[in-house]
Scaffold this active site. Sequence first.
Site, short mmCIF file in Angstrom:
data_model
loop_
_atom_site.label_atom_id
_atom_site.label_comp_id
_atom_site.label_asym_id
_atom_site.label_seq_id
_atom_site.Cartn_x
_atom_site.Cartn_y
_atom_site.Cartn_z
N HIS A 319 0.87 -1.19 0.00
CA HIS A 319 0.00 0.00 0.00
C HIS A 319 0.90 1.23 0.00
O HIS A 319 1.80 1.34 0.84
CB HIS A 319 -0.90 -0.03 1.24
CG HIS A 319 -2.04 0.93 1.19
ND1 HIS A 319 -1.87 2.29 1.20
CD2 HIS A 319 -3.38 0.72 1.14
CE1 HIS A 319 -3.06 2.88 1.15
NE2 HIS A 319 -3.99 1.95 1.11
N ARG A 339 -6.10 10.32 -0.14
CA ARG A 339 -5.80 10.82 -1.49
C ARG A 339 -7.07 10.99 -2.32
O ARG A 339 -7.17 11.90 -3.14
CB ARG A 339 -4.81 9.88 -2.19
CG ARG A 339 -3.38 10.08 -1.70
CD ARG A 339 -2.44 9.07 -2.30
NE ARG A 339 -2.61 7.76 -1.69
CZ ARG A 339 -2.65 6.61 -2.35
NH1 ARG A 339 -2.52 6.61 -3.66
NH2 ARG A 339 -2.80 5.47 -1.72
O1 MEZ Z 1 -9.18 -1.93 -0.38
C1 MEZ Z 1 -8.33 -1.54 0.42
O2 MEZ Z 1 -7.24 -2.07 0.54
C2 MEZ Z 1 -8.62 -0.32 1.21
C3 MEZ Z 1 -10.02 0.14 1.22
C4 MEZ Z 1 -7.62 0.31 1.82
C5 MEZ Z 1 -7.59 1.74 2.14
O3 MEZ Z 1 -6.69 2.40 1.67
O4 MEZ Z 1 -8.44 2.23 2.86
#
Ligand code: MEZ
Length: 531
Positions: A319, A339
Amino acid sequence: MSFPYTEEMMESVKKVEATRAARMAAEPRRMTAEEKDALLEQYHPDYNLSSFAEIIVGPNKGEKAPKELVELLQAKSRVQGMTLDLAHPDYDVDVLVIGGSGASAAIEAHEAGANVMIVTKLRIGDANTMMAEGGIQAADKENDSPAQHYLDVMGGGHFANVPELVEKLVMDGPECIKWLNDLGVLFDKDKDGNMITTHGGGTSRKRMHAAADYSGAEIMRVLRDEVQNRKIPVVDFTSAIEIIKDTEGKAAGAVLQNMETGEILIARAKCVIIATGGAGRLHYQGFPTSNHYGATADGLVLAYRAGARLLYQDTLQYHPTGVAFPSQIYGALVTEKVRSMGAQFVNVNGEAFMHPLETRDVAASGVIREVARGNGIHTPLRDGIWLDSPMIDAIHGEGTLEKRLPGMLRMYLRYDIDMRKVPIVIYPTLHYQNGGVRVSVNGMSDVENLYVAGEAAGGVHGRNRLMGNSLLDVIVFGRNAGQEAGKQFKNVTLSDLTLEHVDSFEKECEAAGIHTDEVSPKILPDYRRKK
Ligand code: MEZ
């Protein structure tokens, strides 16, 4: 506690503030396909071949996977050396759901008339589902369609996705939102009661439905209530340590181990659904993780030893915005919704170097590259990049961040950082396994009557998942597996139970010269200090 940013950080904050108005006025540029490919190849951790190893035994023999996963797939079974009385099970059910994220599967199987049981190694809801923050995608607005959603998912996944799975995901999406809403999920709505939707990275329409920034927790709250209302038994603090088959090769239950007493229990079941989630706690390539404590790839190990093939086990999601500072919450998730609401990636010189809503693999690689170029913000654990969170109130008006991102705000305020006023420092964190156990569109793996749903299954996201499609995945395919198992159990007659497949797998490992002290599934990470 006092405000923790150093003088050096505050010097850089001044540069971020100085460029904010100009950055807000300009439309950030999207990368070309060629630029993205080059970026991924050079900076995405999936391309770091030295961190992968070849799988030597089992259905994916000859393919690669992260070293840590290969070790677990080929480790010793926890039942090795045990004498187990499979003929006299402790539990005898129609459908066994392994993992609390399978709550939607349990509800649907129960609805179909099955006698269902959930087993979970911690408590129901101690799962990545609970920790999803920013929302769940579904094409249910007038300017959108499942076909549009399909194109986004395929593009985001580099067209490696299994088309039939994507079709099911997007076609069932709108009905899933309705199902959740009817069950009582408190989605964000405007004053007229319409769902508020936003963009995520790589979405061509605003289709992210959220409950503030605790969407997964809200969904799990409601599913857990429904499980309780239906009086579906939940055996908690109990881990599945091996899938049991019958002598005809069908999945027929699981060996369970109580986490507190160590007691071994046998569950016989006509159908088994694995919904054990991801692998962040394996900390591939040394990354911190946004995942919950039990995310140790157990479902992949269980299914693999039972003979199920994996798909895209070599692709992980980092992420783009994990916490880089403060150190106490290193690796925790900063939702992409920050974002979606307008915050930009900004380097130490106050420059926005990338569009904030590129797909996750591209965005993560862009952050890694910017830090590698020496444009990061120095913090004690690692250099990171600014996420210019004050832009949110500047764009949408004062009070927006507090209303739409209350969890984020609270998390940072605990460390005296007010993200409405100062930007926050982020760096990619291990978030999701894009691949998992291969399943067909009815949710069944290569092993008859062994279903897999959610993050433990692979194929729907191809080689990169878009934001909000994991909550959708676990609901669509959880419900689907529950409905399918709810039909299938009626046709199943089990023959004698056996763990012969575990013995054969072990013999295959021995013959391949694998010598290891590792046992699997791992169940929990080991954070003890090594001597
Ligand atoms: O789908 C995801 O991983 C999610 C909703 C994560 C996020 O950034 O909130």
